[in-house]
Design a protein around this motif. Structure first.
Motif, PDB file in Angstrom:
ATOM      1  N   GLY A  29       0.808  -1.212   0.000  1.00 31.87           N
ATOM      2  CA  GLY A  29       0.000   0.000   0.000  1.00 31.87           C
ATOM      3  C   GLY A  29       0.840   1.260   0.000  1.00 31.87           C
ATOM      4  N   LYS A  30       2.046   1.166  -0.553  1.00 33.73           N
ATOM      5  CA  LYS A  30       2.956   2.299  -0.637  1.00 33.73           C
ATOM      6  C   LYS A  30       3.294   2.558  -2.103  1.00 33.73           C
ATOM      7  CE  LYS A  30       3.664   2.613   3.896  1.00 33.73           C
ATOM      8  NZ  LYS A  30       3.313   3.800   4.729  1.00 33.73           N
ATOM      9  N   SER A  31       4.014   3.647  -2.335  1.00 33.74           N
ATOM     10  CA  SER A  31       4.438   3.945  -3.693  1.00 33.74           C
ATOM     11  C   SER A  31       5.757   3.235  -4.001  1.00 33.74           C
ATOM     12  CB  SER A  31       4.637   5.451  -3.874  1.00 33.74           C
ATOM     13  OG  SER A  31       5.735   5.917  -3.103  1.00 33.74           O
ATOM     14  N   LYS A  32       6.036   3.053  -5.277  1.00 32.68           N
ATOM     15  CA  LYS A  32       7.307   2.467  -5.686  1.00 32.68           C
ATOM     16  C   LYS A  32       8.458   3.339  -5.237  1.00 32.68           C
ATOM     17  CE  LYS A  32       9.929   1.015  -9.764  1.00 32.68           C
ATOM     18  NZ  LYS A  32       9.949   0.938 -11.240  1.00 32.68           N
ATOM     19  N   SER A  33       8.264   4.645  -5.268  1.00 30.89           N
ATOM     20  CA  SER A  33       9.306   5.573  -4.829  1.00 30.89           C
ATOM     21  C   SER A  33       9.616   5.372  -3.349  1.00 30.89           C
ATOM     22  CB  SER A  33       8.856   7.019  -5.077  1.00 30.89           C
ATOM     23  OG  SER A  33       9.771   7.939  -4.522  1.00 30.89           O
ATOM     24  N   TRP A  34       8.592   5.126  -2.534  1.00 36.15           N
ATOM     25  CA  TRP A  34       8.787   4.901  -1.100  1.00 36.15           C
ATOM     26  C   TRP A  34       9.642   3.656  -0.884  1.00 36.15           C
ATOM     27  CZ3 TRP A  34       7.903   1.083   2.473  1.00 36.15           C
ATOM     28  CH2 TRP A  34       7.896   1.472   3.818  1.00 36.15           C
ATOM     29  N   VAL A  35       9.316   2.577  -1.623  1.00 34.64           N
ATOM     30  CA  VAL A  35      10.085   1.338  -1.506  1.00 34.64           C
ATOM     31  C   VAL A  35      11.530   1.563  -1.919  1.00 34.64           C
ATOM     32  CG1 VAL A  35      10.360  -1.003  -2.412  1.00 34.64           C
ATOM     33  CG2 VAL A  35       8.073  -0.161  -1.810  1.00 34.64           C
ATOM     34  N   ASP A  36      11.725   2.264  -3.019  1.00 37.24           N
ATOM     35  CA  ASP A  36      13.084   2.512  -3.507  1.00 37.24           C
ATOM     36  C   ASP A  36      13.911   3.291  -2.475  1.00 37.24           C
ATOM     37  OD1 ASP A  36      15.056   2.572  -5.800  1.00 37.24           O
ATOM     38  OD2 ASP A  36      14.806   4.720  -5.453  1.00 37.24           O
ATOM     39  N   LYS A  37      13.306   4.287  -1.854  1.00 35.20           N
ATOM     40  CA  LYS A  37      14.027   5.084  -0.859  1.00 35.20           C
ATOM     41  C   LYS A  37      14.364   4.261   0.383  1.00 35.20           C
ATOM     42  CE  LYS A  37      12.126   9.563  -2.290  1.00 35.20           C
ATOM     43  NZ  LYS A  37      11.220  10.670  -1.928  1.00 35.20           N
ATOM     44  N   VAL A  38      13.448   3.403   0.798  1.00 35.51           N
ATOM     45  CA  VAL A  38      13.722   2.540   1.939  1.00 35.51           C
ATOM     46  C   VAL A  38      14.888   1.606   1.625  1.00 35.51           C
ATOM     47  CG1 VAL A  38      12.837   0.588   3.281  1.00 35.51           C
ATOM     48  CG2 VAL A  38      11.428   2.623   2.977  1.00 35.51           C
ATOM     49  N   GLU A  39      14.856   0.998   0.458  1.00 37.00           N
ATOM     50  CA  GLU A  39      15.890   0.033   0.108  1.00 37.00           C
ATOM     51  C   GLU A  39      17.250   0.686  -0.076  1.00 37.00           C
ATOM     52  OE1 GLU A  39      13.114  -3.419  -1.976  1.00 37.00           O
ATOM     53  OE2 GLU A  39      14.437  -2.220  -3.243  1.00 37.00           O
ATOM     54  N   ARG A  40      17.279   1.957  -0.487  1.00 36.37           N
ATOM     55  CA  ARG A  40      18.548   2.671  -0.653  1.00 36.37           C
ATOM     56  C   ARG A  40      19.005   3.348   0.629  1.00 36.37           C
ATOM     57  NH1 ARG A  40      18.505   6.900  -3.637  1.00 36.37           N
ATOM     58  NH2 ARG A  40      16.263   7.093  -4.081  1.00 36.37           N
ATOM     59  N   GLY A  41      18.180   3.278   1.674  1.00 32.54           N
ATOM     60  CA  GLY A  41      18.556   3.876   2.947  1.00 32.54           C
ATOM     61  C   GLY A  41      18.275   5.354   3.040  1.00 32.54           C
ATOM     62  N   VAL A  42      17.604   5.917   2.026  1.00 33.27           N
ATOM     63  CA  VAL A  42      17.276   7.340   2.040  1.00 33.27           C
ATOM     64  C   VAL A  42      16.159   7.619   3.041  1.00 33.27           C
ATOM     65  CG1 VAL A  42      16.413   9.266   0.650  1.00 33.27           C
ATOM     66  CG2 VAL A  42      18.031   7.610  -0.344  1.00 33.27           C
ATOM     67  N   ARG A  43      15.254   6.636   3.161  1.00 34.27           N
ATOM     68  CA  ARG A  43      14.136   6.781   4.093  1.00 34.27           C
ATOM     69  C   ARG A  43      14.280   5.740   5.190  1.00 34.27           C
ATOM     70  NH1 ARG A  43       8.815   8.912   3.053  1.00 34.27           N
ATOM     71  NH2 ARG A  43       7.399   8.353   4.757  1.00 34.27           N
ATOM     72  N   ARG A  44      14.114   6.140   6.436  1.00 35.25           N
ATOM     73  CA  ARG A  44      14.254   5.240   7.565  1.00 35.25           C
ATOM     74  C   ARG A  44      13.006   4.364   7.727  1.00 35.25           C
ATOM     75  NH1 ARG A  44      16.021   8.152  12.942  1.00 35.25           N
ATOM     76  NH2 ARG A  44      16.191   5.947  13.545  1.00 35.25           N
ATOM     77  N   LEU A  45      13.242   3.147   8.145  1.00 31.67           N
ATOM     78  CA  LEU A  45      12.144   2.216   8.408  1.00 31.67           C
ATOM     79  C   LEU A  45      12.116   1.995   9.914  1.00 31.67           C
ATOM     80  CD1 LEU A  45      10.003   0.488   7.013  1.00 31.67           C
ATOM     81  CD2 LEU A  45      11.669  -1.349   6.858  1.00 31.67           C
ATOM     82  N   ASP A  46      11.399   2.886  10.621  1.00 35.71           N
ATOM     83  CA  ASP A  46      11.474   2.883  12.083  1.00 35.71           C
ATOM     84  C   ASP A  46      10.150   2.599  12.773  1.00 35.71           C
ATOM     85  OD1 ASP A  46      10.256   5.198  11.370  1.00 35.71           O
ATOM     86  OD2 ASP A  46      11.787   6.550  12.183  1.00 35.71           O
ATOM     87  N   LYS A  47       9.133   2.229  12.017  1.00 31.75           N
ATOM     88  CA  LYS A  47       7.853   1.870  12.622  1.00 31.75           C
ATOM     89  C   LYS A  47       7.711   0.358  12.636  1.00 31.75           C
ATOM     90  CE  LYS A  47       5.089   5.982  11.509  1.00 31.75           C
ATOM     91  NZ  LYS A  47       3.845   6.461  10.858  1.00 31.75           N
ATOM     92  N   PHE A  48       7.545  -0.209  13.834  1.00 31.48           N
ATOM     93  CA  PHE A  48       7.448  -1.658  13.931  1.00 31.48           C
ATOM     94  C   PHE A  48       6.211  -2.197  13.212  1.00 31.48           C
ATOM     95  CE2 PHE A  48      10.495  -1.136  17.385  1.00 31.48           C
ATOM     96  CZ  PHE A  48      11.336  -2.211  17.153  1.00 31.48           C
ATOM     97  N   SER A  49       5.160  -1.417  13.165  1.00 33.24           N
ATOM     98  CA  SER A  49       3.955  -1.888  12.489  1.00 33.24           C
ATOM     99  C   SER A  49       4.225  -2.110  11.006  1.00 33.24           C
ATOM    100  CB  SER A  49       2.817  -0.872  12.670  1.00 33.24           C
ATOM    101  OG  SER A  49       3.178   0.397  12.150  1.00 33.24           O
ATOM    102  N   VAL A  50       4.987  -1.175  10.403  1.00 34.19           N
ATOM    103  CA  VAL A  50       5.336  -1.312   8.983  1.00 34.19           C
ATOM    104  C   VAL A  50       6.325  -2.456   8.800  1.00 34.19           C
ATOM    105  CG1 VAL A  50       6.347  -0.167   6.987  1.00 34.19           C
ATOM    106  CG2 VAL A  50       4.898   1.133   8.563  1.00 34.19           C
ATOM    107  N   LEU A  51       7.261  -2.576   9.728  1.00 29.65           N
ATOM    108  CA  LEU A  51       8.268  -3.634   9.649  1.00 29.65           C
ATOM    109  C   LEU A  51       7.604  -5.010   9.649  1.00 29.65           C
ATOM    110  CD1 LEU A  51      11.367  -4.280   9.791  1.00 29.65           C
ATOM    111  CD2 LEU A  51      11.027  -4.518  12.245  1.00 29.65           C
ATOM    112  N   TYR A  52       6.650  -5.191  10.541  1.00 28.81           N
ATOM    113  CA  TYR A  52       5.990  -6.491  10.622  1.00 28.81           C
ATOM    114  C   TYR A  52       5.085  -6.738   9.411  1.00 28.81           C
ATOM    115  CZ  TYR A  52       7.733  -7.380  15.302  1.00 28.81           C
ATOM    116  OH  TYR A  52       8.553  -7.631  16.366  1.00 28.81           O
TER     117      TYR A  52
END
Length: 410
Positions: A29-52
């Protein structure tokens, strides 16, 4: 992978699951750009709900995304987890034969010890104790590789032969458990080692392991070609070379080729290859387990039924079971993996003709024979899900209980 940033771990496991960034983003339920930024480390993945949620989509333990080992399971029936997959992958990616030129290789076991371990691993596989086997495989691979890299003289061929068998065991188990690319890698390694072992029959068995992995990867034509090509190379002429060993390997290559042809819907080729295998089985004279093939007249009929299922001819598969297989004493003598595998094929056949209760009963019987063959295989989960979805009302209690054990929702 512990040292990788979390975004890189997400990218790694997304790739393992063969998801594009767009497909992954859509499921999340996210954008491709959001995924790309997470995978490149540009965007932090700090919410456990999203992580799970990510872990759920990628079908893995969230601890792996955090760089931590998930809680290991200790019961005897567990199939395989991500930690075991990575340990096996690491063992398969070792190149002891190269590194031994530069560094000392760990002290390997003796040939006698290794032979005993390999024999035990084959039996563990053919008794469908996949959880036990996958936990033992990393050490078995490392030991066999170390022995192969240090053995010399007359021992070199024996060590290569044992390593080739270990690769085949790994390929077979990994394919059963849905790790198809690793299964192909292990089978391919086995073919290379078989050349050094100077055993064309070992190479033949390695070939049909490759064919099995290719078929699991959806490459039916390649699987057909590799099996038939090697079968033609070792075909017994009828003289002294028509040994039980050669007949067994030759017959299994033809049967695996028939399975690939069935997947392609090529009924004529299926018939020709099964007939060729039938001639080999008749010359063999009885059921045997030479080169760990379980080839013989009974296994031939099991493959005839399985090919019918692949062709969508469930009624023919059921009739083959009732008229040819259940009446054979040889079926009861087969090792549990073979019998449970057949019950899974039979369940698929019953499902194809709409006899859902009998399909479920076949799964229950397969579970009784070898629980891991039913509870651990992705195809068995698909069959159970199909049975439950199409059953009107509540399924019979034994089927519902098995579904619960398998984790398949009703």
């Amino acid at each position: 992978m512990d040292e990788l940033p979390i975004g890189r771990r997400v990218a790694y496991w997304r790739g393992r699951r063969k998801m594009s960034q767009q497909v992954f983003a859509d499921r999340l339920g996210k954008s491709k750009s959001w995924v790309d930024k997470v995978e490149r480390g540009v965007r932090r993945l700090d919410k456990f709900s999203v992580l799970y949620e990510i872990a759920d989509i990628l079908q893995l333990d969230a601890q792996l995304l955090l760089g931590k080992a998930p809680e290991r399971r200790t019961d005897g029936l567990t199939c395989i987890d991500e930690v075991e997959v990575e340990e096996i992958r690491s063992a398969l990616e070792r190149y002891d034969s190269m590194t031994s030129f530069f560094t000392a290789t760990p002290e390997p076991p003796s040939l006698a010890e290794m032979a005993k371990s390999v024999s035990h691993a084959w039996l563990t596989y053919q008794y469908a104790r996949y959880g036990v086997l996958t936990r033992a495989l990393p050490k078995l691979l490392r030991d066999a590789q170390a022995l192969d890299s240090t053995a010399g003289g007359d021992d070199a061929r024996r060590a290569a032969h044992l390593l080739g068998q270990v690769y085949q065991i790994a390929s077979s188990a990994l394919r059963k458990l849905g790790e198809y690319e690793l299964a192909w890698l292990a089978a391919d390694r086995s073919m290379a080692v078989a050349q050094r072992a100077d055993d064309p029959l070992l190479a033949g068995v390695a070939t049909y392991r490759v064919g099995n992995a290719l078929l699991a990867l959806g490459r039916a034509r390649a699987a057909l070609e590799v099996n038939v090509s090697f079968a033609n190379r070792i075909a017994p002429s009828g003289g002294r070379d028509a040994t039980p060993d050669r007949l067994s390997v030759y017959g299994m290559l033809l049967l695996q080729g028939a399975m690939a042809a069935a997947r392609m819907g090529d009924n004529n080729t299926v018939r020709d290859l099964v007939n060729g295998a039938s001639e080999a089985a008749d010359r063999l004279g009885g059921d045997d387990n030479r080169y760990w093939t379980s080839f013989g007249p009974t296994n031939l009929e099991l493959h005839r039924a399985a090919a019918a299922v692949e062709l969508g001819e469930g009624r023919q598969a059921v009739e083959t079971h009732e008229r040819q297989i259940m009446r054979r004493e040889g079926f009861k003598a087969l090792l549990p993996e073979r019998r449970a595998h057949h019950m899974l094929d039979l369940a698929r056949g019953f499902a194809q003709v709409g006899e859902l209760d009998r399909a479920g009963e076949a799964l229950v019987e397969g579970d009784r024979l070898a629980a891991s063959e039913i509870r651990c295989r992705p195809i068995a989960h698909e069959v159970m899900s199909n049975v439950l979805r199409r059953t009107r009302g509540a399924p019979p209690a034994p089927i519902a209980e098995l579904a619960e054990h398998m984790g398949v929702g009703i």
